[in-house]
Design a protein around this motif. Structure first.
Motif, mmCIF file in Angstrom:
data_model
loop_
_atom_site.group_PDB
_atom_site.id
_atom_site.type_symbol
_atom_site.label_atom_id
_atom_site.label_comp_id
_atom_site.label_asym_id
_atom_site.label_seq_id
_atom_site.Cartn_x
_atom_site.Cartn_y
_atom_site.Cartn_z
ATOM 1 N N LEU A 199 4.786 19.253 53.469
ATOM 2 C CA LEU A 199 3.690 19.741 52.636
ATOM 3 C C LEU A 199 3.258 21.128 53.074
ATOM 4 C CD1 LEU A 199 1.536 16.515 52.554
ATOM 5 C CD2 LEU A 199 2.758 17.490 50.654
ATOM 6 N N THR A 200 2.876 21.918 52.098
ATOM 7 C CA THR A 200 2.332 23.224 52.424
ATOM 8 C C THR A 200 0.900 23.048 52.909
ATOM 9 O OG1 THR A 200 1.488 23.555 50.202
ATOM 10 C CG2 THR A 200 3.726 24.297 50.610
ATOM 11 N N ARG A 201 0.375 24.096 53.516
ATOM 12 C CA ARG A 201 -0.997 24.019 54.046
ATOM 13 C C ARG A 201 -1.998 23.776 52.926
ATOM 14 N NH1 ARG A 201 -2.606 27.632 59.024
ATOM 15 N NH2 ARG A 201 -1.301 26.587 60.545
ATOM 16 N N ARG A 202 -1.717 24.390 51.780
ATOM 17 C CA ARG A 202 -2.619 24.240 50.649
ATOM 18 C C ARG A 202 -2.644 22.793 50.171
ATOM 19 N NH1 ARG A 202 -2.777 27.807 45.134
ATOM 20 N NH2 ARG A 202 -3.933 26.215 44.055
ATOM 21 N N GLN A 203 -1.466 22.192 50.045
ATOM 22 C CA GLN A 203 -1.389 20.793 49.632
ATOM 23 C C GLN A 203 -2.110 19.906 50.623
ATOM 24 O OE1 GLN A 203 2.920 20.727 49.259
ATOM 25 N NE2 GLN A 203 2.678 19.797 47.239
ATOM 26 N N LEU A 204 -1.911 20.188 51.903
ATOM 27 C CA LEU A 204 -2.558 19.397 52.945
ATOM 28 C C LEU A 204 -4.074 19.503 52.846
ATOM 29 C CD1 LEU A 204 -0.459 19.852 56.183
ATOM 30 C CD2 LEU A 204 -1.200 17.719 55.157
ATOM 31 N N ARG A 205 -4.545 20.727 52.622
ATOM 32 C CA ARG A 205 -5.985 20.934 52.552
ATOM 33 C C ARG A 205 -6.563 20.189 51.347
ATOM 34 N NH1 ARG A 205 -7.376 26.799 52.025
ATOM 35 N NH2 ARG A 205 -5.565 27.003 53.358
ATOM 36 N N GLN A 206 -5.822 20.250 50.224
ATOM 37 C CA GLN A 206 -6.280 19.542 49.028
ATOM 38 C C GLN A 206 -6.357 18.046 49.283
ATOM 39 O OE1 GLN A 206 -3.489 20.838 46.117
ATOM 40 N NE2 GLN A 206 -4.820 22.437 45.317
ATOM 41 N N ARG A 207 -5.343 17.508 49.912
ATOM 42 C CA ARG A 207 -5.326 16.068 50.176
ATOM 43 C C ARG A 207 -6.410 15.673 51.163
ATOM 44 N NH1 ARG A 207 0.828 13.866 49.908
ATOM 45 N NH2 ARG A 207 1.402 15.070 48.100
ATOM 46 N N ALA A 208 -6.602 16.524 52.163
ATOM 47 C CA ALA A 208 -7.654 16.236 53.142
ATOM 48 C C ALA A 208 -9.015 16.218 52.463
ATOM 49 C CB ALA A 208 -7.622 17.283 54.249
ATOM 50 N N LEU A 209 -9.223 17.197 51.585
ATOM 51 C CA LEU A 209 -10.490 17.273 50.854
ATOM 52 C C LEU A 209 -10.684 16.030 49.998
ATOM 53 C CD1 LEU A 209 -12.442 19.778 50.840
ATOM 54 C CD2 LEU A 209 -11.716 20.084 48.487
ATOM 55 N N LEU A 210 -9.626 15.624 49.324
ATOM 56 C CA LEU A 210 -9.685 14.456 48.446
ATOM 57 C C LEU A 210 -10.007 13.201 49.246
ATOM 58 C CD1 LEU A 210 -8.979 14.002 45.342
ATOM 59 C CD2 LEU A 210 -6.921 12.918 46.231
ATOM 60 N N SER A 211 -9.304 13.014 50.361
ATOM 61 C CA SER A 211 -9.504 11.791 51.137
ATOM 62 C C SER A 211 -10.884 11.767 51.774
ATOM 63 C CB SER A 211 -8.427 11.657 52.211
ATOM 64 O OG SER A 211 -8.365 12.810 52.995
ATOM 65 N N VAL A 212 -11.347 12.920 52.240
ATOM 66 C CA VAL A 212 -12.672 12.969 52.861
ATOM 67 C C VAL A 212 -13.760 12.704 51.827
ATOM 68 C CG1 VAL A 212 -14.350 14.511 53.928
ATOM 69 C CG2 VAL A 212 -12.031 14.410 54.809
ATOM 70 N N SER A 213 -13.587 13.266 50.618
ATOM 71 C CA SER A 213 -14.596 13.038 49.584
ATOM 72 C C SER A 213 -14.589 11.585 49.134
ATOM 73 C CB SER A 213 -14.374 13.971 48.395
ATOM 74 O OG SER A 213 -13.065 13.853 47.918
ATOM 75 N N LEU A 214 -13.409 10.969 49.108
ATOM 76 C CA LEU A 214 -13.310 9.541 48.781
ATOM 77 C C LEU A 214 -14.070 8.719 49.817
ATOM 78 C CD1 LEU A 214 -11.594 8.420 46.401
ATOM 79 C CD2 LEU A 214 -9.993 7.626 48.126
ATOM 80 N N LEU A 215 -13.851 9.073 51.069
ATOM 81 C CA LEU A 215 -14.520 8.370 52.165
ATOM 82 C C LEU A 215 -16.033 8.567 52.091
ATOM 83 C CD1 LEU A 215 -13.738 6.732 54.717
ATOM 84 C CD2 LEU A 215 -13.906 8.841 55.981
#
Ligand SMILES: [Zn+2]
Length: 109
Positions: free
Chosen positions: A45-61
């Motif tokens: 994954l690119t850094r951008r994809q990782l950041r997007q996924r991290a943001l998504l998972s954190v907001s879900l949490l």
């Protein structure tokens, strides 16, 4: 799909091929039955994809935590809402862990 070398003639061929396209030698490891562990073929994954996924998972949490704490102050009986909050929490936690592992993996490669 990956490119492998024929054991007989050394020609580069697809690992999905039943036999070598150069010399016709049968491939002894058909793709469906190869049980040896392999690295993922998909690019890291690119850094951008990782950041997007991290943001998504954190907001879900965070949403799960918010829902759970909102329910805590109310009277019991909201079974569906409580289940939803628990699901959100679990999904968010799983997503966080997966994203974390992907981040570690992409940093290593
Ligand atoms: Zn061959």
């Amino acid at each position: 799909m990956a490119i492998i070398r024929c054991g007989e003639c050394g020609r580069a061929i697809s690992d999905r091929a039943q036999a070598c396209i150069g010399c016709g030698a049968p491939l002894n490891t058909p793709a469906g039955f190869n049980l040896t562990p392999q690295r993922s073929i998909s690019p890291p994954l690119t850094r951008r994809q990782l950041r997007q996924r991290a943001l998504l998972s954190v907001s879900l949490l965070a949403l799960g935590v918010l829902a759970a704490s909102a329910l805590e102050h109310r009277a019991a009986g909201h079974r569906v809402a409580a289940t939803l909050a628990a699901l959100l929490l679990i999904c968010g936690l799983c997503a966080c862990v997966v994203t974390l592992l992907q981040g570690v993996a992409s940093r290593r490669s």
